[in-house]
Write a protein that holds these residues in place. Sequence first.
Motif, PDB file in Angstrom:
ATOM      1  N   VAL A   1      67.766 104.543   5.384  1.00 34.95           N
ATOM      2  CA  VAL A   1      67.195 105.884   5.410  1.00 34.95           C
ATOM      3  C   VAL A   1      67.384 106.490   6.797  1.00 34.95           C
ATOM      4  N   SER A   2      67.913 107.708   6.834  1.00 40.72           N
ATOM      5  CA  SER A   2      68.021 108.444   8.088  1.00 40.72           C
ATOM      6  C   SER A   2      66.634 109.003   8.413  1.00 40.72           C
ATOM      7  N   PHE A   3      65.979 108.403   9.397  1.00 39.70           N
ATOM      8  CA  PHE A   3      64.612 108.832   9.714  1.00 39.70           C
ATOM      9  C   PHE A   3      64.566 110.289  10.174  1.00 39.70           C
ATOM     10  N   PRO A   4      65.507 110.753  11.027  1.00 38.84           N
ATOM     11  CA  PRO A   4      65.456 112.181  11.393  1.00 38.84           C
ATOM     12  C   PRO A   4      65.574 113.105  10.183  1.00 38.84           C
ATOM     13  N   ARG A   5      66.489 112.782   9.259  1.00 32.76           N
ATOM     14  CA  ARG A   5      66.607 113.618   8.056  1.00 32.76           C
ATOM     15  C   ARG A   5      65.321 113.566   7.232  1.00 32.76           C
TER      16      ARG A   5
ATOM     17  N   THR B   1      67.295 123.398  12.499  1.00 28.03           N
ATOM     18  CA  THR B   1      68.287 124.242  11.826  1.00 28.03           C
ATOM     19  C   THR B   1      69.536 123.474  11.415  1.00 28.03           C
ATOM     20  N   THR B   2      69.771 122.295  11.969  1.00 31.28           N
ATOM     21  CA  THR B   2      70.942 121.511  11.604  1.00 31.28           C
ATOM     22  C   THR B   2      70.656 120.684  10.356  1.00 31.28           C
ATOM     23  N   ASP B   3      71.704 120.447   9.560  1.00 30.59           N
ATOM     24  CA  ASP B   3      71.551 119.635   8.345  1.00 30.59           C
ATOM     25  C   ASP B   3      71.614 118.145   8.637  1.00 30.59           C
ATOM     26  N   ASP B   4      72.034 117.775   9.820  1.00 24.05           N
ATOM     27  CA  ASP B   4      72.139 116.362  10.174  1.00 24.05           C
ATOM     28  C   ASP B   4      71.483 116.136  11.533  1.00 24.05           C
ATOM     29  N   PRO B   5      70.154 116.236  11.578  1.00 28.05           N
ATOM     30  CA  PRO B   5      69.463 116.131  12.862  1.00 28.05           C
ATOM     31  C   PRO B   5      69.515 114.714  13.430  1.00 28.05           C
ATOM     32  N   VAL B   6      69.363 114.637  14.725  1.00 26.83           N
ATOM     33  CA  VAL B   6      69.227 113.359  15.414  1.00 26.83           C
ATOM     34  C   VAL B   6      67.846 113.338  16.056  1.00 26.83           C
ATOM     35  N   GLY B   7      67.527 112.233  16.702  1.00 28.98           N
ATOM     36  CA  GLY B   7      66.199 112.097  17.289  1.00 28.98           C
ATOM     37  C   GLY B   7      65.835 113.204  18.251  1.00 28.98           C
ATOM     38  N   ARG B   8      66.828 113.668  19.025  1.00 26.17           N
ATOM     39  CA  ARG B   8      66.572 114.737  19.995  1.00 26.17           C
ATOM     40  C   ARG B   8      66.152 116.026  19.287  1.00 26.17           C
ATOM     41  N   ASP B   9      66.786 116.329  18.145  1.00 27.71           N
ATOM     42  CA  ASP B   9      66.440 117.534  17.388  1.00 27.71           C
ATOM     43  C   ASP B   9      64.994 117.482  16.902  1.00 27.71           C
ATOM     44  N   ILE B  10      64.571 116.299  16.438  1.00 29.05           N
ATOM     45  CA  ILE B  10      63.202 116.143  15.950  1.00 29.05           C
ATOM     46  C   ILE B  10      62.210 116.250  17.101  1.00 29.05           C
ATOM     47  N   ALA B  11      62.547 115.635  18.228  1.00 26.18           N
ATOM     48  CA  ALA B  11      61.659 115.710  19.394  1.00 26.18           C
ATOM     49  C   ALA B  11      61.474 117.149  19.853  1.00 26.18           C
ATOM     50  N   GLU B  12      62.572 117.919  19.874  1.00 26.30           N
ATOM     51  CA  GLU B  12      62.474 119.324  20.267  1.00 26.30           C
ATOM     52  C   GLU B  12      61.664 120.121  19.253  1.00 26.30           C
TER      53      GLU B  12
ATOM     54  N   GLY C   1      42.620 117.750  10.223  1.00 26.31           N
ATOM     55  CA  GLY C   1      42.960 116.357   9.990  1.00 26.31           C
ATOM     56  C   GLY C   1      43.024 115.546  11.272  1.00 26.31           C
ATOM     57  N   LEU C   2      43.668 114.374  11.192  1.00 28.58           N
ATOM     58  CA  LEU C   2      43.647 113.419  12.291  1.00 28.58           C
ATOM     59  C   LEU C   2      44.988 113.262  12.995  1.00 28.58           C
ATOM     60  N   GLN C   3      46.010 113.968  12.536  1.00 27.98           N
ATOM     61  CA  GLN C   3      47.322 113.829  13.146  1.00 27.98           C
ATOM     62  C   GLN C   3      47.675 115.049  13.979  1.00 27.98           C
ATOM     63  N   HIS C   4      48.522 114.855  14.977  1.00 34.36           N
ATOM     64  CA  HIS C   4      49.004 115.984  15.761  1.00 34.36           C
ATOM     65  C   HIS C   4      49.928 116.873  14.935  1.00 34.36           C
ATOM     66  N   HIS C   5      50.748 116.246  14.080  1.00 33.51           N
ATOM     67  CA  HIS C   5      51.667 116.983  13.229  1.00 33.51           C
ATOM     68  C   HIS C   5      51.524 116.486  11.801  1.00 33.51           C
ATOM     69  N   GLU C   6      51.635 117.389  10.846  1.00 29.63           N
ATOM     70  CA  GLU C   6      51.577 116.997   9.448  1.00 29.63           C
ATOM     71  C   GLU C   6      52.770 116.099   9.112  1.00 29.63           C
ATOM     72  N   SER C   7      52.577 115.178   8.166  1.00 30.53           N
ATOM     73  CA  SER C   7      53.661 114.245   7.839  1.00 30.53           C
ATOM     74  C   SER C   7      53.701 113.890   6.364  1.00 30.53           C
ATOM     75  N   TRP C   8      53.142 114.760   5.517  1.00 30.54           N
ATOM     76  CA  TRP C   8      53.023 114.412   4.099  1.00 30.54           C
ATOM     77  C   TRP C   8      53.666 115.455   3.180  1.00 30.54           C
ATOM     78  N   HIS C   9      54.594 116.230   3.693  1.00 34.01           N
ATOM     79  CA  HIS C   9      55.144 117.331   2.908  1.00 34.01           C
ATOM     80  C   HIS C   9      56.172 116.903   1.866  1.00 34.01           C
ATOM     81  N   CYS C  10      56.560 115.631   1.840  1.00 33.12           N
ATOM     82  CA  CYS C  10      57.571 115.254   0.866  1.00 33.12           C
ATOM     83  C   CYS C  10      57.038 114.168  -0.072  1.00 33.12           C
ATOM     84  N   GLY C  11      57.619 112.977  -0.038  1.00 30.62           N
ATOM     85  CA  GLY C  11      57.239 111.948  -1.001  1.00 30.62           C
ATOM     86  C   GLY C  11      57.914 112.119  -2.350  1.00 30.62           C
ATOM     87  N   MET C  12      59.034 112.857  -2.395  1.00 27.84           N
ATOM     88  CA  MET C  12      59.708 113.065  -3.679  1.00 27.84           C
ATOM     89  C   MET C  12      60.249 111.754  -4.246  1.00 27.84           C
TER      90      MET C  12
END
Length: 295
Positions: free
Chosen positions: A210-214, A234-245, A256-267
């Motif tokens: 699994v590509s974690f950035p994707r 905006t890129t379709d193939d992000p890398v770690g730097r893109d996610i950090a930015e 909630g308890l997190q700095h950023h939401e992390s439950w928007h998928c789970g498909m």
Amino acid sequence: MDITGMIKDAAKRYGMDMCGVAGVDRFDESPPGRHPTDILPGCKSVVVVGVRLLDGIVQANFRTFENGRQDLKGLYGTYGYTMLPNFELTYACYAVAQFIERETGEAATPLSTGPMTNGAQISIRHAAVAAGLGEFGWLSIVLTPEFGPRNRFGVILTTAGLAPDPLYGGPRLCNPEVCHICTDVCPTKAIGAYGSEDFRTCGLGTYGKVSFPRCQVPTQGLRRAFGGAEDYVTTDDPVGRDIAEANARQPIMERGLQHHESWHCGMCLSYCPAGRWKEHFLDRALTGGAGAVAK
């Protein structure tokens, strides 16, 4: 009843749906610093507990994906991902560890559970497979016979020598040669296609890479299409730097308890047909539309 059976009974009393035990010898392939004895010197046994996700909460995910009900997405976040399952696992792991120490006099260390805690000390999913609770699916999540990937797990390390469970040896739960649902429904194609070189192999099985950035783009809502406030990526193939930015631009969440939401998928978790999916969902009219792919 022997002590291993008593521990399993205790786990059920504390609300768990399953409990398995692995000997520490099944973790020989652990990376440096992630072996059970790196956390608990003298560890002999790894106890893994698991809790199923509510069918009704997975159903809320279907309504988000199939009917655009973004107002329901938080139900999955609260009751299916970051909060309640992990609270329940945290309390159960602590209670089971207390039970082990009181009954055996041996040391027991409950590990962190879920994305709201301070990291993972060992691989919980590998521990679940090592304890015989299920097998890896191509989507890299552990599948169990009853619930497919719709489970969460917790781990207790102990110096007690407990009777290990056999590895799962039942009917095959995932056949990526004929089923491609997880790769088909993934909105960012984060799961490597079967037949490509995007796979991982360990002594406990083979699963897709699994590509974690994707994966982070939909799970963290980093685009408007996935519930985000704006297109932070905006890129379709992000890398770690893109996610950090993107995370740096995204406002800190005050709910909630997190700095950023992390439950928007789970498909992939929602539509995987393993674990009697049709009986749990399609036959009960809890999903339709895109869900029809998971017959």
